[in-house]
Design an enzyme around this catalytic site. Sequence first.
Site, PDB file in Angstrom:
ATOM      1  N   GLN A 171      34.054  54.166  49.007  1.00  0.00           N
ATOM      2  CA  GLN A 171      34.011  55.224  48.007  1.00  0.00           C
ATOM      3  C   GLN A 171      32.637  55.354  47.350  1.00  0.00           C
ATOM      4  O   GLN A 171      31.898  54.369  47.214  1.00  0.00           O
ATOM      5  CB  GLN A 171      35.053  54.943  46.925  1.00  0.00           C
ATOM      6  CG  GLN A 171      36.480  54.846  47.458  1.00  0.00           C
ATOM      7  CD  GLN A 171      36.999  56.172  47.956  1.00  0.00           C
ATOM      8  OE1 GLN A 171      37.017  57.166  47.237  1.00  0.00           O
ATOM      9  NE2 GLN A 171      37.436  56.215  49.202  1.00  0.00           N
ATOM     10  N   LYS A 187      31.661  55.522  38.426  1.00  0.00           N
ATOM     11  CA  LYS A 187      32.453  56.257  39.403  1.00  0.00           C
ATOM     12  C   LYS A 187      32.574  57.698  38.940  1.00  0.00           C
ATOM     13  O   LYS A 187      33.062  57.962  37.843  1.00  0.00           O
ATOM     14  CB  LYS A 187      33.842  55.625  39.553  1.00  0.00           C
ATOM     15  CG  LYS A 187      33.836  54.288  40.265  1.00  0.00           C
ATOM     16  CD  LYS A 187      35.246  53.850  40.654  1.00  0.00           C
ATOM     17  CE  LYS A 187      35.211  52.574  41.483  1.00  0.00           C
ATOM     18  NZ  LYS A 187      36.562  52.178  41.945  1.00  0.00           N
ATOM     19  N   ASP A 206      38.514  58.222  45.024  1.00  0.00           N
ATOM     20  CA  ASP A 206      38.891  57.497  43.808  1.00  0.00           C
ATOM     21  C   ASP A 206      39.092  58.466  42.643  1.00  0.00           C
ATOM     22  O   ASP A 206      38.328  59.434  42.477  1.00  0.00           O
ATOM     23  CB  ASP A 206      37.805  56.487  43.434  1.00  0.00           C
ATOM     24  CG  ASP A 206      37.955  55.179  44.194  1.00  0.00           C
ATOM     25  OD1 ASP A 206      38.896  55.060  44.986  1.00  0.00           O
ATOM     26  OD2 ASP A 206      37.117  54.282  43.990  1.00  0.00           O
ATOM     27  N   LEU A 288      32.541  47.794  33.496  1.00  0.00           N
ATOM     28  CA  LEU A 288      31.722  46.611  33.235  1.00  0.00           C
ATOM     29  C   LEU A 288      31.703  45.692  34.448  1.00  0.00           C
ATOM     30  O   LEU A 288      32.748  45.389  35.027  1.00  0.00           O
ATOM     31  CB  LEU A 288      32.270  45.858  32.023  1.00  0.00           C
ATOM     32  CG  LEU A 288      31.426  44.693  31.515  1.00  0.00           C
ATOM     33  CD1 LEU A 288      30.252  45.212  30.687  1.00  0.00           C
ATOM     34  CD2 LEU A 288      32.269  43.736  30.676  1.00  0.00           C
ATOM     35  N   TRP A 289      30.521  45.247  34.820  1.00  0.00           N
ATOM     36  CA  TRP A 289      30.364  44.293  35.911  1.00  0.00           C
ATOM     37  C   TRP A 289      30.583  42.892  35.373  1.00  0.00           C
ATOM     38  O   TRP A 289      29.998  42.496  34.370  1.00  0.00           O
ATOM     39  CB  TRP A 289      28.960  44.419  36.513  1.00  0.00           C
ATOM     40  CG  TRP A 289      28.764  43.702  37.804  1.00  0.00           C
ATOM     41  CD1 TRP A 289      28.400  42.412  37.959  1.00  0.00           C
ATOM     42  CD2 TRP A 289      28.920  44.235  39.114  1.00  0.00           C
ATOM     43  NE1 TRP A 289      28.306  42.093  39.297  1.00  0.00           N
ATOM     44  CE2 TRP A 289      28.629  43.200  40.035  1.00  0.00           C
ATOM     45  CE3 TRP A 289      29.265  45.490  39.612  1.00  0.00           C
ATOM     46  CZ2 TRP A 289      28.676  43.379  41.405  1.00  0.00           C
ATOM     47  CZ3 TRP A 289      29.322  45.681  40.977  1.00  0.00           C
ATOM     48  CH2 TRP A 289      29.028  44.636  41.858  1.00  0.00           C
ATOM     49  N   LEU A 290      31.427  42.109  36.024  1.00  0.00           N
ATOM     50  CA  LEU A 290      31.725  40.767  35.546  1.00  0.00           C
ATOM     51  C   LEU A 290      30.529  39.834  35.764  1.00  0.00           C
ATOM     52  O   LEU A 290      29.795  39.986  36.747  1.00  0.00           O
ATOM     53  CB  LEU A 290      32.946  40.211  36.269  1.00  0.00           C
ATOM     54  CG  LEU A 290      34.237  41.018  36.082  1.00  0.00           C
ATOM     55  CD1 LEU A 290      35.383  40.385  36.858  1.00  0.00           C
ATOM     56  CD2 LEU A 290      34.597  41.123  34.612  1.00  0.00           C
ATOM     57  N   ASP A 357      46.521  50.557  47.776  1.00  0.00           N
ATOM     58  CA  ASP A 357      45.318  50.304  48.572  1.00  0.00           C
ATOM     59  C   ASP A 357      44.734  48.919  48.311  1.00  0.00           C
ATOM     60  O   ASP A 357      43.556  48.696  48.547  1.00  0.00           O
ATOM     61  CB  ASP A 357      44.270  51.383  48.255  1.00  0.00           C
ATOM     62  CG  ASP A 357      43.137  51.415  49.269  1.00  0.00           C
ATOM     63  OD1 ASP A 357      43.408  51.229  50.465  1.00  0.00           O
ATOM     64  OD2 ASP A 357      41.979  51.621  48.862  1.00  0.00           O
ATOM     65  N   ASP A 376      38.981  47.660  41.347  1.00  0.00           N
ATOM     66  CA  ASP A 376      39.097  48.877  42.165  1.00  0.00           C
ATOM     67  C   ASP A 376      40.486  49.497  42.060  1.00  0.00           C
ATOM     68  O   ASP A 376      41.297  49.451  42.985  1.00  0.00           O
ATOM     69  CB  ASP A 376      38.771  48.565  43.628  1.00  0.00           C
ATOM     70  CG  ASP A 376      37.300  48.255  43.836  1.00  0.00           C
ATOM     71  OD1 ASP A 376      36.478  48.732  43.025  1.00  0.00           O
ATOM     72  OD2 ASP A 376      36.969  47.542  44.789  1.00  0.00           O
TER      73      ASP A 376
END
Length: 468
Positions: A171, A187, A206, A288-290, A357, A376
């Site tokens: 995606q 996204k 998405d 947020l990115w971990l 998914d 996701d």
Amino acid sequence: MGWVRRVVVWLAWCAAVTATINLLLVARAPPVSSPLHHHRRIQAPSLPPSYDLTGNKVYLQGEVYAIRDSEYHRRNQRNRSGLQMLHSLYTHLPAVKAQYTSVSPYLRDIVDNLMKDIIKRRVTDDPWDLAHKWASPRSLVPNSARGLGDVLAALSTAPIIAADVGYKGTQLKVAVMLKGGQRAVFKPKWYPREEVIEGEVYAGADRHNGEIAAFHLSRLLDLPMVPMAVGRKVSLKQQILPVATRKLSATFFSRRGGQHCFYGVCHYCRKDSSVCDNGRTLEGTIILWLPPKRLPLMHQPHPWARTYKRTKLAKWEENDNFCELVLHHPHFNSDKSPRLLDLMDTAVFDFLIQNGDRHHYTVVSGEFSSSIVLLDNGKSFGDAYIDHMDILAPLLQCCRLRQSTYERLVLLSGGGLSQALKELLAQDPISPILTKPHLYALDRRVLHILAALSMCRERKGGWHNVLF
């Protein structure tokens, strides 16, 4: 003039034959394989769907529960012997509907506490550090998260200082760096809120708003393993392109009328399926990115993954005793295995949002007690009028669930889930996040889960063999 009439009749006959042939060809045409085009807009009902089963269709032994008539499911869904227990679920459903008809008076306190976390600001001067401190292998956000409003506000407003193509996947997404050194994922919006995504449960691109709804739903369910997500409108021309890498900027182009577009780099990314702004901004979701050092992630094959092939069924689709095979795996080798119960929680969560998914599940590497990180969640909330019952396969086949998850579902029944989630989502910058049909669908699906558990209680000889 007789010859003129004969010519007219002959031409009319040819036109009729041509139209008939075209109709036959369209009816036999194979479905579009690209997930970006496997949808269409339909007229949604103006009233909330009825909870009465009378007149509703259950296709192929209840494999797909449809409130509206769905030609796709009637023609293409196949009976799967691994889901025969769905008959029993529908037998229990009327009694469950009769039992859970009103909102719990205890729900108000939970919603008020979650709302305080979102609304209250200026709790911290360093939202990124606070978010990192919160994150652990069993919880990404604590039950009492004072300062969450600061983190969400920073995600939605902090300047973007770098942008690159998104992480590997199917995606379109953009990896961004926010002021203060915080990594995040953007996204973009693909569909209007009322768009209905038809076809396979994983069809379409998405849904960015699904990521926001999933985050707040996870807190309502007390399953705090969804990364923080918030809506944001960005200027592609002024905020993304000036700080984009060469690889990302190469996918940008302009259209007449002042629109700016891009298509990124991914499996399905190409110029003819790009996204464009409205001439000023593009709506999307920032996630947020971990922290990779504190929470290094590891992906494992999901036991109940799909084959993604219409001609080949997965083992769980053919074997209603598939759970017994899963229990032989070292990660799931006991009835009370935390990892197995995490998969059951994940099935409940995915069924509510209709995410079919999740072909892999994600955990923190090196932490055996790690909960499943629910990453996701964009393939969600595609069709409010269809419930893909096979997402519940892990719960249906294993008949195991945490006592706490069951109690939370009961608390959210009777229409409470839609009311609570609507209130929380109203605080997001791009609200409204979900349409009324999607909110009503959540209440319907809670009842289906409770009916499945009622079936399990009967099948296993009591709650003590089902709830842990």
